[in-house]
Design a protein around this motif. Structure first.
Motif, PDB file in Angstrom:
ATOM      1  N   UNK A   1       0.818  -1.209   0.000  1.00  0.00           N
ATOM      2  CA  UNK A   1       0.000   0.000   0.000  1.00  0.00           C
ATOM      3  C   UNK A   1       0.855   1.263   0.000  1.00  0.00           C
ATOM      4  N   UNK A   2       2.137   1.143   0.361  1.00  0.00           N
ATOM      5  CA  UNK A   2       3.060   2.281   0.295  1.00  0.00           C
ATOM      6  C   UNK A   2       3.508   2.554  -1.144  1.00  0.00           C
ATOM      7  N   UNK A   3       3.165   1.638  -2.062  1.00  0.00           N
ATOM      8  CA  UNK A   3       3.584   1.790  -3.457  1.00  0.00           C
ATOM      9  C   UNK A   3       4.911   1.151  -3.758  1.00  0.00           C
ATOM     10  N   UNK A   4       5.477   0.409  -2.791  1.00  0.00           N
ATOM     11  CA  UNK A   4       6.816  -0.156  -2.946  1.00  0.00           C
ATOM     12  C   UNK A   4       6.787  -1.637  -3.269  1.00  0.00           C
ATOM     13  N   UNK A   5       7.852  -2.069  -3.921  1.00  0.00           N
ATOM     14  CA  UNK A   5       8.183  -3.483  -4.084  1.00  0.00           C
ATOM     15  C   UNK A   5       9.480  -3.682  -3.313  1.00  0.00           C
ATOM     16  N   UNK A   6       9.407  -4.393  -2.205  1.00  0.00           N
ATOM     17  CA  UNK A   6      10.551  -4.463  -1.291  1.00  0.00           C
ATOM     18  C   UNK A   6      11.371  -5.731  -1.424  1.00  0.00           C
ATOM     19  N   UNK A   7      10.956  -6.637  -2.310  1.00  0.00           N
ATOM     20  CA  UNK A   7      11.655  -7.911  -2.420  1.00  0.00           C
ATOM     21  C   UNK A   7      11.108  -8.967  -1.484  1.00  0.00           C
ATOM     22  N   UNK A   8       9.944  -8.721  -0.908  1.00  0.00           N
ATOM     23  CA  UNK A   8       9.286  -9.697  -0.034  1.00  0.00           C
ATOM     24  C   UNK A   8       8.655 -10.792  -0.886  1.00  0.00           C
ATOM     25  N   UNK A   9       9.328 -11.929  -0.976  1.00  0.00           N
ATOM     26  CA  UNK A   9       8.858 -12.984  -1.867  1.00  0.00           C
ATOM     27  C   UNK A   9       7.552 -13.615  -1.403  1.00  0.00           C
ATOM     28  N   UNK A  10       7.215 -13.480  -0.128  1.00  0.00           N
ATOM     29  CA  UNK A  10       5.947 -14.028   0.342  1.00  0.00           C
ATOM     30  C   UNK A  10       4.780 -13.291  -0.302  1.00  0.00           C
ATOM     31  N   UNK A  11       4.943 -11.994  -0.501  1.00  0.00           N
ATOM     32  CA  UNK A  11       3.870 -11.196  -1.102  1.00  0.00           C
ATOM     33  C   UNK A  11       3.868 -11.291  -2.622  1.00  0.00           C
ATOM     34  N   UNK A  12       5.023 -11.540  -3.234  1.00  0.00           N
ATOM     35  CA  UNK A  12       5.091 -11.670  -4.689  1.00  0.00           C
ATOM     36  C   UNK A  12       4.938 -10.367  -5.436  1.00  0.00           C
ATOM     37  N   UNK A  13       5.187  -9.233  -4.782  1.00  0.00           N
ATOM     38  CA  UNK A  13       5.035  -7.945  -5.449  1.00  0.00           C
ATOM     39  C   UNK A  13       5.995  -7.833  -6.630  1.00  0.00           C
ATOM     40  N   UNK A  14       5.607  -7.029  -7.625  1.00  0.00           N
ATOM     41  CA  UNK A  14       6.485  -6.803  -8.765  1.00  0.00           C
ATOM     42  C   UNK A  14       5.732  -6.355  -9.997  1.00  0.00           C
ATOM     43  N   UNK A  15       6.482  -6.136 -11.054  1.00  0.00           N
ATOM     44  CA  UNK A  15       5.940  -5.778 -12.368  1.00  0.00           C
ATOM     45  C   UNK A  15       5.996  -7.024 -13.246  1.00  0.00           C
ATOM     46  N   UNK A  16       4.840  -7.430 -13.783  1.00  0.00           N
ATOM     47  CA  UNK A  16       4.736  -8.702 -14.493  1.00  0.00           C
ATOM     48  C   UNK A  16       4.207  -8.507 -15.914  1.00  0.00           C
ATOM     49  N   UNK A  17       4.780  -9.259 -16.817  1.00  0.00           N
ATOM     50  CA  UNK A  17       4.191  -9.453 -18.141  1.00  0.00           C
ATOM     51  C   UNK A  17       4.626 -10.814 -18.639  1.00  0.00           C
ATOM     52  N   UNK A  18       3.791 -11.448 -19.443  1.00  0.00           N
ATOM     53  CA  UNK A  18       4.081 -12.781 -19.959  1.00  0.00           C
ATOM     54  C   UNK A  18       4.480 -13.725 -18.829  1.00  0.00           C
ATOM     55  N   UNK A  19       3.795 -13.600 -17.694  1.00  0.00           N
ATOM     56  CA  UNK A  19       4.012 -14.462 -16.528  1.00  0.00           C
ATOM     57  C   UNK A  19       5.440 -14.431 -16.015  1.00  0.00           C
ATOM     58  N   UNK A  20       6.099 -13.297 -16.184  1.00  0.00           N
ATOM     59  CA  UNK A  20       7.475 -13.108 -15.734  1.00  0.00           C
ATOM     60  C   UNK A  20       7.566 -11.813 -14.939  1.00  0.00           C
ATOM     61  N   UNK A  21       8.307 -11.852 -13.824  1.00  0.00           N
ATOM     62  CA  UNK A  21       8.476 -10.658 -13.004  1.00  0.00           C
ATOM     63  C   UNK A  21       9.669  -9.846 -13.522  1.00  0.00           C
ATOM     64  N   UNK A  22       9.379  -8.669 -14.070  1.00  0.00           N
ATOM     65  CA  UNK A  22      10.401  -7.802 -14.646  1.00  0.00           C
ATOM     66  C   UNK A  22      10.888  -6.740 -13.662  1.00  0.00           C
ATOM     67  N   UNK A  23      10.274  -6.656 -12.510  1.00  0.00           N
ATOM     68  CA  UNK A  23      10.719  -5.715 -11.482  1.00  0.00           C
ATOM     69  C   UNK A  23      10.457  -6.372 -10.133  1.00  0.00           C
ATOM     70  N   UNK A  24      11.529  -6.668  -9.394  1.00  0.00           N
ATOM     71  CA  UNK A  24      11.391  -7.329  -8.100  1.00  0.00           C
ATOM     72  C   UNK A  24      11.715  -6.393  -6.947  1.00  0.00           C
ATOM     73  N   UNK A  25      12.153  -5.167  -7.270  1.00  0.00           N
ATOM     74  CA  UNK A  25      12.344  -4.157  -6.236  1.00  0.00           C
ATOM     75  C   UNK A  25      12.102  -2.783  -6.826  1.00  0.00           C
ATOM     76  N   UNK A  26      11.373  -1.953  -6.089  1.00  0.00           N
ATOM     77  CA  UNK A  26      11.228  -0.541  -6.417  1.00  0.00           C
ATOM     78  C   UNK A  26      10.822   0.177  -5.140  1.00  0.00           C
ATOM     79  N   UNK A  27      11.748   0.898  -4.553  1.00  0.00           N
ATOM     80  CA  UNK A  27      11.512   1.609  -3.299  1.00  0.00           C
ATOM     81  C   UNK A  27      11.939   3.060  -3.435  1.00  0.00           C
ATOM     82  N   UNK A  28      11.171   3.947  -2.814  1.00  0.00           N
ATOM     83  CA  UNK A  28      11.483   5.371  -2.786  1.00  0.00           C
ATOM     84  C   UNK A  28      11.748   5.786  -1.328  1.00  0.00           C
ATOM     85  N   UNK A  29      12.907   6.427  -1.083  1.00  0.00           N
ATOM     86  CA  UNK A  29      13.326   6.794   0.267  1.00  0.00           C
ATOM     87  C   UNK A  29      13.724   8.262   0.323  1.00  0.00           C
TER      88      UNK A  29
END
Length: 697
Positions: A17-45
């Motif tokens: 909900x913060x808008x971040x992808x922190x690399x938490x594999x349990x949540x599976x956050x990321x940018x996906x296309x063609x069933x592939x994760x193209x972004x596994x981290x994106x954080x703003x500090x």
């Protein structure tokens, strides 16, 4: 929801909900296309810290904004506003930094990125496999790229770029630092783009403003082309508008026209059953939007016998995936065919599409697919004693149950014993019956009288067999299924509710089923449960044995509307509208728990539900169909209407309803002082359909 997700085309972005992808594999956050994760981290500090969240909004579905701040006691704050959308295969994110201190501030703004290119099945821990590796990282002051070579020999790349006057200091860990200086109330913006590249194909880049304008225009066009509603019940208008937006977001084209994917975040691909049921609900929204679904499923129809994928000639797929494990043959989902209901539903949707549009040319175009699907149905109707369409798992990594309730415990005898396959589900026989009854007059119109006669004869024979084999006289209800020994699986469940739209049940039995569906053991106050509280397998927190699924209720509503069972239809609509008020943005989720309204202050959320989910989003379209009691038959130039208004509705206007080559606009107004439930006066505002309206008062 504890996440934010946006989607456009085949690309979706899932964050916390913060808008971040922190690399938490349990949540599976990321940018996906063609069933592939193209972004596994994106954080703003800011100065190395995550700002404090103020608001996280995803009202539009395709656009999200996250507002946060870094505060220093009571002296002031640095506000960070993140706005994002996807357009043209590129993720756009604009970060606005504003100084709310009384003096100038200097601070370090950092943006961190990484990509792991994991197959979605691996991210979700559904599969393991032999995969490729990252072969290059190119990091510079104005962007970065990460390249990956898969075991399928496909090169995948993530390109990150930004538009900023100040150069960034690049760290080796993919973290970029911007030295920002802001005067009081000054704002600086940095526009980031993240571009997935597959096999060297780079999408065309646009500015943040231009890309957003194109995206907004596409939604404006979608709304202009689809049916509008206006009532004196704001909850209904809101849930309908939410459905229109969400279904648009969930449309994808894999080469044969737009098709609704199943849902986010984990089912952003075409499905057989899910896409077809969503399309069935979409007919009163805009039937022309259904062509892409039919052509996509026809193009991926089974061609050979392949037990690895549960494939058979003529069978309509269950699900298609495009990731590395599928491309290398380590997963059977390219596509996987383990579903018994998608094939008859394909025929049902085609038949109903022609009834709504008069477009018999599409039926002619898809006739080879229709014949192969019919052949598969007839071949597999020998799988149980008595000649009913049945399923059994063949693929080692496939599904043991292959109806819409596909969890392993969903077909259970009253003794608690799980049914043994082959299993013949009740609703699947209804789909097969409806398919043949609906297609027969269409093919007679196209000149194939022999096929039409055969389909009608087969439907009549199926109806007679079904009534004898499935009816439970003591329950005044149909069994959910027959098992391998043709024994009734005597659980009272929602499945037979789907029979109501098919026309298969005898009228008095259909009315008995309808009454039971809204009785206390089946209706929890918010919707029809998947299983009766009196059944052996009932469990309110289960996926399929006592929960409430909006789309399941939608299928029931289509039948209640056709049969003119207005009190029962009104109760289902009112319950779901009440439920929607308890969910974010009035978005009906995939499912919720089956606890009754007397047991909790609102519907109890199911812990891992997907939202938005296509067939849940489209359920509000089924409300419209049921309230109008509409049954179009454009080939015969007729539209039957048997309207009503649920309790709490005083009026409803349905505008620009596409039927045939024209549109229908009608207004329903409750008539006071009438004994009949939901009695209304209908005003025909506009009718350019070329069809005669047959209104049942």
């Amino acid at each position: 929801m504890d996440y934010r997700v946006i989607k456009e085309g085949d690309l979706f972005f899932l964050t916390d909900v913060h808008g971040d992808v922190t690399g938490n594999d349990e949540a599976g956050h990321g940018l996906y296309t063609q069933d592939t994760r193209f972004l596994s981290r994106m954080e703003m500090l800011i100065d190395g810290e995550k700002p404090t969240l103020l608001a996280s909004e995803g009202t539009k579905g395709y656009f999200a904004s996250i507002r946060s701040m870094k505060v220093s006691k009571d002296e002031g704050a640095i506000e960070m506003l993140r706005e994002r959308y996807i357009q043209g295969g590129i993720l756009h994110e604009r970060v606005s930094l504003t100084n709310f201190f009384p003096g100038e501030v200097r601070f370090d703004f950092a943006a961190a990125f990484d990509a792991d290119f994991q197959d979605m099945f691996i991210v979700r821990k559904y599969r393991t496999g032999d995969v490729g590796e990252i072969v290059d990282r190119d990091i510079g002051p104005s962007g970065m790229s990460i390249r990956y070579r898969g075991k399928d020999e496909i090169e995948r790349e993530t390109q990150v770029a930004w538009d900023c006057a100040e150069a960034a200091q690049a760290g080796p860990d993919g973290c970029f630092h911007f030295a920002v200086s802001l005067a009081p109330k000054e704002t600086k913006r940095i526009c980031f783009t993240v571009t997935p590249v597959i096999a060297g194909k780079v999408p065309e880049a646009r500015s943040f403003e231009d890309g957003l304008a194109l995206l907004e225009q596409s939604y404006d066009s979608w709304r202009a082309e689809t049916t509008g509603v206006a009532s004196d019940v704001p909850a209904f208008d809101e849930i309908y508008r939410r459905g229109v937006t969400d279904v648009r977001m969930l449309m994808t084209d894999i080469g044969y026209g737009d098709v609704p994917v199943a849902g986010l975040p984990w089912f952003a691909v075409p499905f057989g059953r899910d896409s077809l049921i969503t399309s069935l609900f979409m007919l009163p929204l805009n039937a022309g939007k259904v062509r892409g679904t039919l052509r996509t499923l026809a193009a991926t129809q089974g061609e050979k016998t392949d037990p690895w994928r549960d494939e058979r000639p003529g069978k309509i797929m269950h699900e298609i995936r495009f990731g590395e494990l599928v491309q290398t043959g380590q997963s059977p989902f390219g596509p996987y065919y383990g579903t018994v209901d998608a094939t008859p539903l394909f025929l049902v949707v085609l038949g109903e599409y022609v009834r709504w549009t008069g477009d018999a040319a599409l039926a002619e175009e898809l006739k080879p697919n229709v014949l192969r699907a019919l052949a598969w149905i007839d071949e597999n109707a020998g799988g149980t004693e008595g000649g009913f369409l049945s399923y059994r798992q063949e693929a080692e990594k496939g599904f043991p149950n292959q109806g819409w309730k596909d969890s392993s415990n969903s077909i259970v005898h009253e003794t608690g014993e799980y049914a043994s396959s082959p299993i013949a589900l009740s609703e699947v026989q209804g789909y097969a019956y409806q398919a043949k009854k609906t297609l027969a007059p269409i093919f007679r119109l196209l000149g194939d009288v022999e096929l039409a006669d055969r389909l009608e004869q087969e439907a009549a024979a199926l109806q007679a067999r079904f009534e004898e084999a499935y009816w439970m006289e003591d329950e005044r209800f149909y069994a959910i299924a027959l098992d391998e020994d043709a024994r009734q699986v005597r659980s009272v469940s929602s499945n037979p509710g789907h029979l109501l739209m098919s026309g298969l049940p005898e009228r008095s039995r259909a009315e008995s089923v309808a009454r039971r569906l809204v009785s206390e053991d089946m209706f929890n106050g918010y919707g029809v449960r998947t299983m009766s509280t009196q059944a052996t397998g009932y469990y309110p927190m289960s996926y399929h044995n006592g929960s409430v699924w909006p789309h399941d209720n939608g299928m029931i509503l289509l039948g209640l509307g056709k049969l003119g069972l207005k009190q029962e239809a009104g109760r289902v609509i009112t319950g779901l509208l009440d439920a929607s008020s308890h969910f974010e943005y009035r978005r009906l989720p995939e499912l919720f728990c089956g606890y009754g309204s007397s047991e909790s202050d609102g519907p109890v959320p199911y812990p891992t539900t997907c939202s938005p989910q296509a067939w849940a989003a489209a359920t509000s379209f089924a409300f419209v169909q049921a309230m109008l009691g509409i049954d179009p038959n454009v080939p015969e130039r007729k539209i039957a209407l048997n309207p009503f208004l649920p309790e709490g509705f005083g009026e409803l206007t349905v505008s620009r309803l596409p039927v045939g080559q024209g549109h229908l606009t009608v207004k329903l107004v409750r008539t006071p002082g009438q004994d009949d439930y939901g009695k209304v006066r209908i005003e025909v505002v506009d009718n350019t359909t070329g069809c005669e309206l047959q209104i049942q008062e």
